[in-house]
Design a protein around this motif. Structure first.
Motif, PDB file in Angstrom:
ATOM      1  N   ARG A 193       0.830  -1.183   0.000  1.00 43.44           N
ATOM      2  CA  ARG A 193       0.000   0.000   0.000  1.00 43.44           C
ATOM      3  C   ARG A 193       0.879   1.253   0.000  1.00 43.44           C
ATOM      4  O   ARG A 193       2.056   1.208   0.398  1.00 43.44           O
ATOM      5  CB  ARG A 193      -0.959   0.014   1.188  1.00 43.44           C
ATOM      6  CG  ARG A 193      -0.426   0.260   2.563  1.00 43.44           C
ATOM      7  CD  ARG A 193       0.352  -0.881   3.198  1.00 43.44           C
ATOM      8  NE  ARG A 193      -0.286  -2.179   3.126  1.00 43.44           N
ATOM      9  CZ  ARG A 193      -1.013  -2.677   4.123  1.00 43.44           C
ATOM     10  NH1 ARG A 193      -1.199  -1.977   5.233  1.00 43.44           N
ATOM     11  NH2 ARG A 193      -1.514  -3.889   4.026  1.00 43.44           N
ATOM     12  N   GLU A 247      -4.761   6.110   2.421  1.00 39.04           N
ATOM     13  CA  GLU A 247      -4.195   4.805   2.044  1.00 39.04           C
ATOM     14  C   GLU A 247      -4.677   4.394   0.662  1.00 39.04           C
ATOM     15  O   GLU A 247      -5.871   4.483   0.359  1.00 39.04           O
ATOM     16  CB  GLU A 247      -4.604   3.751   3.068  1.00 39.04           C
ATOM     17  CG  GLU A 247      -4.060   2.375   2.785  1.00 39.04           C
ATOM     18  CD  GLU A 247      -4.635   1.322   3.719  1.00 39.04           C
ATOM     19  OE1 GLU A 247      -3.904   0.791   4.570  1.00 39.04           O
ATOM     20  OE2 GLU A 247      -5.870   1.054   3.597  1.00 39.04           O
ATOM     21  N   VAL A 261      -4.233   1.169  -2.350  1.00 38.82           N
ATOM     22  CA  VAL A 261      -3.773  -0.193  -2.647  1.00 38.82           C
ATOM     23  C   VAL A 261      -3.821  -0.388  -4.164  1.00 38.82           C
ATOM     24  O   VAL A 261      -4.302   0.487  -4.899  1.00 38.82           O
ATOM     25  CB  VAL A 261      -4.659  -1.233  -1.935  1.00 38.82           C
ATOM     26  CG1 VAL A 261      -4.551  -1.095  -0.420  1.00 38.82           C
ATOM     27  CG2 VAL A 261      -6.114  -1.090  -2.386  1.00 38.82           C
TER      28      VAL A 261
END
Length: 337
Positions: A269, A333, A335
């Protein structure tokens, strides 16, 4: 100055005079007034004699600051430290003296004075004023560069612990702090997650002042020289970009994010640590910082969660969550998409 009971006309006047408060704060910080009040109250005349400045002028500056609870003045005309003024002491825990000097230095002050031209043209005046883009200028002017970097370190020292504590790093094995400076944030990550190994990634001259060894983490952290515009170290579980993306245009940010996407593991991530502008008209430090960036850094800006999501999508990433922290910054965050 920000009380909701202030008359609308007075609010405009107060905002117009805001730069005077900044100037007074800068003067008191540069002169080191707070350091000289550590042993107790003193008159402006006594302070002025020691500092070699004009007593009457110093009194007027301190009187203004006392009106906003930075210093206090007693009936005998002596000035004392307040909790806010104490943070201007050089050796105070969490000292903000360097931060005050940085926030009021001319690299921000002068471009802000020409903000109307920036709004008219969409172009910042920094290069015209200083003869070079922001970061190039800081490399050329050692004095201004030192003020800036010390100020940023001062601010970071306050926020690193709370931000690192807001995210669970314990399941991770390898964390790269991209453009991580002297390593203050990475040190807090390593403290919070005993099994994590770190990589501090930055230019050689920055890493020369890294704090990893003195913090006791030389065995768990590697220092790697490089340029995040070109590539970043591969194979990590997380790539931290703290106060990095807000310096750059969307196009440049996508390039940096793509480099992280190409380097990270498939389960990895990217953690962007910047302000996230909330919706609505409420006050938010990120809105102030955003206009400072508008004036001084071409392309630099603070972003909303939606704007971060668009950047991530262009880099092959997906916004997974925004984690608000006790500090002014949030952890956004991303991903693999």
């Amino acid at each position: 100055m920000n009380s909701p009971t202030v008359h609308p006309a007075q609010r405009i006047v107060d905002l117009g005079f805001g730069f005077i408060y900044s100037a007074a704060l800068s003067a008191a910080a540069e002169l080191g007034v707070a350091d000289r009040l550590e042993q107790g109250p003193r008159s402006a005349a006594s302070l002025a004699e020691e500092l070699g400045v004009d007593a009457r002028s110093l009194y007027r500056v301190l009187r203004l600051l006392a009106s906003v609870e930075v210093f206090s003045e007693d009936n005998a005309g002596r000035f004392s430290l307040t909790p806010s003024a104490d943070l201007l002491r050089t050796n105070a825990p969490g000292s903000l003296r360097s931060a005050a000097l940085m926030l009021t230095q001319r690299i921000f002050w002068l471009p802000a004075g020409e903000l109307v031209d920036t709004v008219r043209t969409g172009k910042d005046p920094f290069t015209r004023i200083f003869g070079a883009p922001f970061f190039d200028y800081l490399e050329r002017d050692a004095t201004q560069g030192a003020i800036f970097h010390r100020g940023m370190s001062s601010l970071s020292a306050l926020e690193n612990g709370p931000i690192a504590g807001a995210y669970d790093f314990t399941p991770l094995r390898r964390v790269v702090d991209v453009g991580g400076g002297h390593g203050g944030f990475l040190v807090e990550v390593l403290k919070a997650a005993p099994h994590v190994r770190g990589v501090l990634f930055d230019h050689r001259h920055v890493l020369a002042e890294a704090r990893i060894s003195e913090a006791g983490f030389a065995e768990r952290c590697e220092l790697v020289e490089g340029d995040f515009f070109e590539s970043v170290p591969s194979g990590a579980d997380a790539y931290v970009l703290k106060r990095i993306l807000h310096d750059w245009s969307d196009e440049v940010c996508v390039r940096i994010l793509r480099n992280c996407r190409e380097a990270m593991t498939e389960s990895g991530r990217v953690l962007v640590v910047d302000t996230v502008i909330p919706p609505g008209n409420g006050p938010h430090g990120g809105k102030v910082l955003d206009v400072m960036m508008l004036a001084s850094l071409p392309g630099g800006r603070e972003r909303t969660a939606e704007e971060f999501g668009k950047l991530f999508a262009q880099a092959g990433l997906r916004l997974s969550r925004v984690i608000h922290t006790p500090a002014a910054l949030s952890i956004t965050e991303a991903v693999a998409a």
